[in-house]
Design a protein around this motif. Sequence first.
Motif, PDB file in Angstrom:
ATOM      1  N   GLY A 109      29.861  -3.956  17.274  1.00 61.36           N
ATOM      2  CA  GLY A 109      29.502  -2.905  16.495  1.00 61.36           C
ATOM      3  C   GLY A 109      28.474  -3.195  15.689  1.00 61.36           C
ATOM      4  N   THR A 110      28.756  -4.457  15.067  1.00 62.13           N
ATOM      5  CA  THR A 110      27.733  -5.085  14.168  1.00 62.13           C
ATOM      6  C   THR A 110      26.719  -5.661  14.804  1.00 62.13           C
ATOM      7  N   SER A 111      26.587  -6.054  15.991  1.00 60.28           N
ATOM      8  CA  SER A 111      25.496  -6.573  16.566  1.00 60.28           C
ATOM      9  C   SER A 111      24.184  -5.981  16.795  1.00 60.28           C
ATOM     10  N   PRO A 112      22.930  -6.340  16.138  1.00 62.94           N
ATOM     11  CA  PRO A 112      21.768  -5.558  16.477  1.00 62.94           C
ATOM     12  C   PRO A 112      21.417  -5.208  17.812  1.00 62.94           C
ATOM     13  N   LYS A 113      21.648  -6.228  18.460  1.00 64.53           N
ATOM     14  CA  LYS A 113      21.254  -6.016  19.963  1.00 64.53           C
ATOM     15  C   LYS A 113      21.986  -6.881  21.015  1.00 64.53           C
ATOM     16  N   ILE A 114      22.721  -6.647  21.831  1.00 62.07           N
ATOM     17  CA  ILE A 114      23.584  -7.130  22.839  1.00 62.07           C
ATOM     18  C   ILE A 114      22.393  -7.148  24.043  1.00 62.07           C
ATOM     19  N   GLU A 115      22.232  -8.472  24.553  1.00 66.87           N
ATOM     20  CA  GLU A 115      21.199  -8.665  25.567  1.00 66.87           C
ATOM     21  C   GLU A 115      21.868  -9.049  26.698  1.00 66.87           C
ATOM     22  N   ASN A 116      23.008  -9.566  26.630  1.00 67.06           N
ATOM     23  CA  ASN A 116      23.405 -10.008  28.096  1.00 67.06           C
ATOM     24  C   ASN A 116      24.474  -9.186  28.685  1.00 67.06           C
ATOM     25  N   TYR A 117      24.663  -7.998  28.207  1.00 69.49           N
ATOM     26  CA  TYR A 117      25.656  -7.050  28.850  1.00 69.49           C
ATOM     27  C   TYR A 117      25.062  -6.236  30.147  1.00 69.49           C
ATOM     28  N   LEU A 118      25.754  -6.324  31.113  1.00 66.02           N
ATOM     29  CA  LEU A 118      25.554  -6.151  32.526  1.00 66.02           C
ATOM     30  C   LEU A 118      24.783  -4.398  32.246  1.00 66.02           C
ATOM     31  N   GLY A 119      23.678  -4.162  32.892  1.00 64.76           N
ATOM     32  CA  GLY A 119      23.307  -2.997  33.188  1.00 64.76           C
ATOM     33  C   GLY A 119      22.288  -2.539  31.891  1.00 64.76           C
ATOM     34  N   PRO A 162      18.981  -4.076  30.772  1.00 64.55           N
ATOM     35  CA  PRO A 162      18.209  -5.109  30.763  1.00 64.55           C
ATOM     36  C   PRO A 162      17.369  -5.312  29.437  1.00 64.55           C
ATOM     37  N   ALA A 163      17.044  -4.278  28.762  1.00 66.68           N
ATOM     38  CA  ALA A 163      16.403  -4.493  27.543  1.00 66.68           C
ATOM     39  C   ALA A 163      17.394  -4.743  26.461  1.00 66.68           C
ATOM     40  N   GLY A 164      18.679  -4.795  26.630  1.00 68.61           N
ATOM     41  CA  GLY A 164      19.555  -4.840  25.506  1.00 68.61           C
ATOM     42  C   GLY A 164      19.796  -3.621  24.843  1.00 68.61           C
TER      43      GLY A 164
END
Length: 424
Positions: A136-146, A148-150
């Motif tokens: 919840g503190t991450s500004p952008k998770i880019e490697n989570y499946l589904g 692609p733009a984070g």
Amino acid sequence: MTDENGSRDVQPAIVKVFGRTGCAAAYAVRDLLHRCDVPFEWIELKTDEQARAIGVDSINDSRLPVCVFPDGARMQNPSIRQITEKLGWFRDPSRSEYDVAIYGAGPAGLSAAVYAASEGLATALVERNAIGGQAGTSPKIENYLGFPAGISGADLAERAREQACRFGAEILLAREGIPGELSAGNRVGYLADGTKIIARSAICATGVDYRRLGLFGEDRFHSAGVYYGAGASEASLCRNEYVFVVGGGNSAGQAALHFSRFAEKVTIVVRHDSLKSTLSSYLLDRINSTKNIEVFTNTEVTALRGNGILRAITLKNHRTDKNQTCNTRWLFVCIGGAPHTEWATGVGVARDEGGYLVTGPDLLRDGRPPDGWPLDRNPYYLETNVPGVFAAGDVRRGSVKRCASAVGEGAMAVMFVHRYLASG
Ligand SMILES: Cc1cc2nc3c(=O)[nH]c(=O)nc-3n(C[C@H](O)[C@H](O)[C@H](O)COP(=O)(O)OP(=O)(O)OC[C@H]3O[C@@H](n4cnc5c(N)ncnc54)[C@H](O)[C@@H]3O)c2cc1C
């Protein structure tokens, strides 16, 4: 944010938060609202006159921050629980007994709640703070499946919350689980406010807490210049400022990139001689091509200075043995975490030397279950040494420390809960 029934159609309210920079209580409010995806406006008070205009005596008044809700309601220095109550998310358990109680609403706990509730289990999800956990503190998770733009961690968590609510999971926010009674037939969990939760099984998904720098006086600056994690709620407040991020992992890299959109300069401080071995290459490439990010290698923060609010830090370069003092009001510490599992010892749940919960095959000695194991089967893969008590996500020994794996373990734990409950 959605309403209690999980509907996203409800237009979220805009909350106004008045306070002064460097106030720990104001940070806690901003952090909560950001994690819960509640739009808010931060209004920084710089003079006593501005403070008087909102009904307090000065900018140092202990009644700050003041929150004004869209219905005009005004709260002075509210606690997390009071805000949760005001937003209508605080609730008491509705059942006298649950099939499963899940502790921690990070990715692992949220996933467990979605799968448990969707498969018909009476499910309670207990969270001491806001949903989302570290993610919840991450500004952008880019490697989570589904995605692609984070996706921002707060958005991902809010979607999961909505899903869990739709399936009927009860989410008890702003409530902390404390050691319960695991030896009885039913697991009795106690919450810090005295509430009792009785459940036939339990999933511990309490993740990890951020590690501190261990510097003299560090506590004084907690949320008053020194922040733990990526500080997603703070980035826009760092406009034209000098920001320091400690750590060489992906969370530090993400934080630096996010701050670089607002700050004058972002300095990443790492003990190693490069970021190569600790950072994913997609983040490394972006950091290298971002003009206002610099990396200080072989360097450590050795002192914090300021009077109530952080004003400067001292950095020591171990290669040159030189110290330098840098003026800054913003230091974000992203140096990993340690599991918060002291409670486990009191109730007989096994931990390893690092404090992580030991599960499944890791409990076996020469293929045999641990001492005191009462059943004629071995512990299931995510089961602790107490039958019916499972662990999922970062809190578990040997876990992968990624959102996707935490989500996977949450789902998997539910499968073992079914097996456990079916065996009577
Ligand atoms: C800044 C940052 C960026 C990251 N970026 C990525 C990324 O891009 N990709 C990726 O795959 N991973 C990323 N990670 C790692 C990922 O977020 C974690 O692996 C994941 O959140 C672990 O999930 P979890 O549910 O096991 O634990 P956590 O996320 O740690 O959640 C645990 C929850 O339990 C709650 N809790 C603790 N004790 C109690 C208690 N006694 N009672 C009730 N509740 C309690 C906590 O408040 C917390 O909400 C990042 C981590 C950070 C910090």
